[in-house]
Motif scaffolding. Structure first.
Motif, PDB file in Angstrom:
ATOM      1  N   ASN A 175       0.802  -1.222   0.000  1.00  0.00           N
ATOM      2  CA  ASN A 175       0.000   0.000   0.000  1.00  0.00           C
ATOM      3  C   ASN A 175       0.839   1.279   0.000  1.00  0.00           C
ATOM      4  OD1 ASN A 175      -2.502  -1.349   0.109  1.00  0.00           O
ATOM      5  ND2 ASN A 175      -2.252  -1.685   2.302  1.00  0.00           N
ATOM      6  N   LYS A 176       2.150   1.178  -0.215  1.00  0.00           N
ATOM      7  CA  LYS A 176       3.017   2.353  -0.097  1.00  0.00           C
ATOM      8  C   LYS A 176       2.618   3.474  -1.049  1.00  0.00           C
ATOM      9  CE  LYS A 176       6.980  -0.025   1.767  1.00  0.00           C
ATOM     10  NZ  LYS A 176       8.224  -0.691   1.493  1.00  0.00           N
ATOM     11  N   GLN A 177       2.283   3.112  -2.273  1.00  0.00           N
ATOM     12  CA  GLN A 177       1.919   4.146  -3.243  1.00  0.00           C
ATOM     13  C   GLN A 177       0.601   4.822  -2.852  1.00  0.00           C
ATOM     14  OE1 GLN A 177       1.731   2.934  -7.408  1.00  0.00           O
ATOM     15  NE2 GLN A 177       2.925   4.756  -7.870  1.00  0.00           N
ATOM     16  N   LEU A 178      -0.380   4.031  -2.456  1.00  0.00           N
ATOM     17  CA  LEU A 178      -1.653   4.605  -2.016  1.00  0.00           C
ATOM     18  C   LEU A 178      -1.440   5.496  -0.803  1.00  0.00           C
ATOM     19  CD1 LEU A 178      -4.700   4.982  -2.060  1.00  0.00           C
ATOM     20  CD2 LEU A 178      -4.934   2.743  -0.953  1.00  0.00           C
ATOM     21  N   LEU A 179      -0.626   5.061   0.138  1.00  0.00           N
ATOM     22  CA  LEU A 179      -0.348   5.869   1.327  1.00  0.00           C
ATOM     23  C   LEU A 179       0.280   7.204   0.953  1.00  0.00           C
ATOM     24  CD1 LEU A 179       0.881   3.050   3.686  1.00  0.00           C
ATOM     25  CD2 LEU A 179      -1.093   4.535   4.094  1.00  0.00           C
ATOM     26  N   SER A 180       1.170   7.199  -0.026  1.00  0.00           N
ATOM     27  CA  SER A 180       1.795   8.435  -0.472  1.00  0.00           C
ATOM     28  C   SER A 180       0.761   9.409  -1.048  1.00  0.00           C
ATOM     29  CB  SER A 180       2.873   8.121  -1.511  1.00  0.00           C
ATOM     30  OG  SER A 180       3.436   9.312  -2.017  1.00  0.00           O
ATOM     31  N   TYR A 181      -0.132   8.891  -1.878  1.00  0.00           N
ATOM     32  CA  TYR A 181      -1.183   9.736  -2.450  1.00  0.00           C
ATOM     33  C   TYR A 181      -2.148  10.233  -1.381  1.00  0.00           C
ATOM     34  CZ  TYR A 181       0.129   9.027  -7.318  1.00  0.00           C
ATOM     35  OH  TYR A 181       0.790   9.058  -8.523  1.00  0.00           O
ATOM     36  N   LEU A 182      -2.476   9.386  -0.431  1.00  0.00           N
ATOM     37  CA  LEU A 182      -3.360   9.804   0.664  1.00  0.00           C
ATOM     38  C   LEU A 182      -2.691  10.888   1.503  1.00  0.00           C
ATOM     39  CD1 LEU A 182      -4.844   6.370   1.771  1.00  0.00           C
ATOM     40  CD2 LEU A 182      -6.063   8.236   0.623  1.00  0.00           C
ATOM     41  N   ASN A 183      -1.390  10.793   1.682  1.00  0.00           N
ATOM     42  CA  ASN A 183      -0.664  11.817   2.408  1.00  0.00           C
ATOM     43  C   ASN A 183      -0.745  13.162   1.679  1.00  0.00           C
ATOM     44  OD1 ASN A 183       1.007  12.500   4.698  1.00  0.00           O
ATOM     45  ND2 ASN A 183       2.670  12.746   3.220  1.00  0.00           N
TER      46      ASN A 183
END
Length: 134
Positions: free
Chosen positions: A62-70
């Motif tokens: 989920n690292k990419q999704l977490l980056s976008y959510l940030n």
């Protein structure tokens, strides 16, 4: 429950409603630079949730999704700050500004909760994979 489309995410739905309401509040405002900035910021919230979700569909974590959510979280802060400017310059009244800021805060909390859930899911998944490897 597995979610297959970003449109099913509550945080995306709330961001979409916020976009509509921000546009409506500043539709007659003649400060086009201000309008452009707050509109870009509020759209960033919604679009980063969608883009991150779709990009993460084929990812192993989920690292990419977490980056976008940030990034979406940061855009919430930007919109909230701009609402103080709008209130101070009397582009909107104090009650409307406060209500919109509260919605930004609520959305930020929900984005943070979603991020925490994703992090714990990754941790649990990684722990399970490590246990199976042993």
């Amino acid at each position: 429950m597995k979610i297959y489309n970003f449109e099913d995410l509550v945080v995306w739905q709330l961001a979409r409603e916020l976009v509509k309401d921000i546009y409506a509040q500043f539709a007659t405002n003649k400060d086009y630079g201000f309008n452009n900035q707050i509109q870009r910021a509020v759209i960033s919230i919604m679009n980063n949730i969608a883009e991150g979700f779709d990009r993460s569909k084929n990812a192993k974590d989920n690292k990419q999704l977490l980056s976008y959510l940030n990034t979406s979280y940061g855009s919430c802060g930007e919109v909230k700050s701009m609402l103080y400017v709008a209130e101070d310059l009397e582009y909107i009244n104090a009650e409307i500004a406060k209500s919109l800021r509260e919605r930004c805060t609520d959305l930020s909390i929900k984005i943070t909760s979603f991020m925490s859930h994703l992090r714990s899911y990754d941790i649990n998944k990684n722990n399970k994979n490590n246990s199976e490897a042993n």
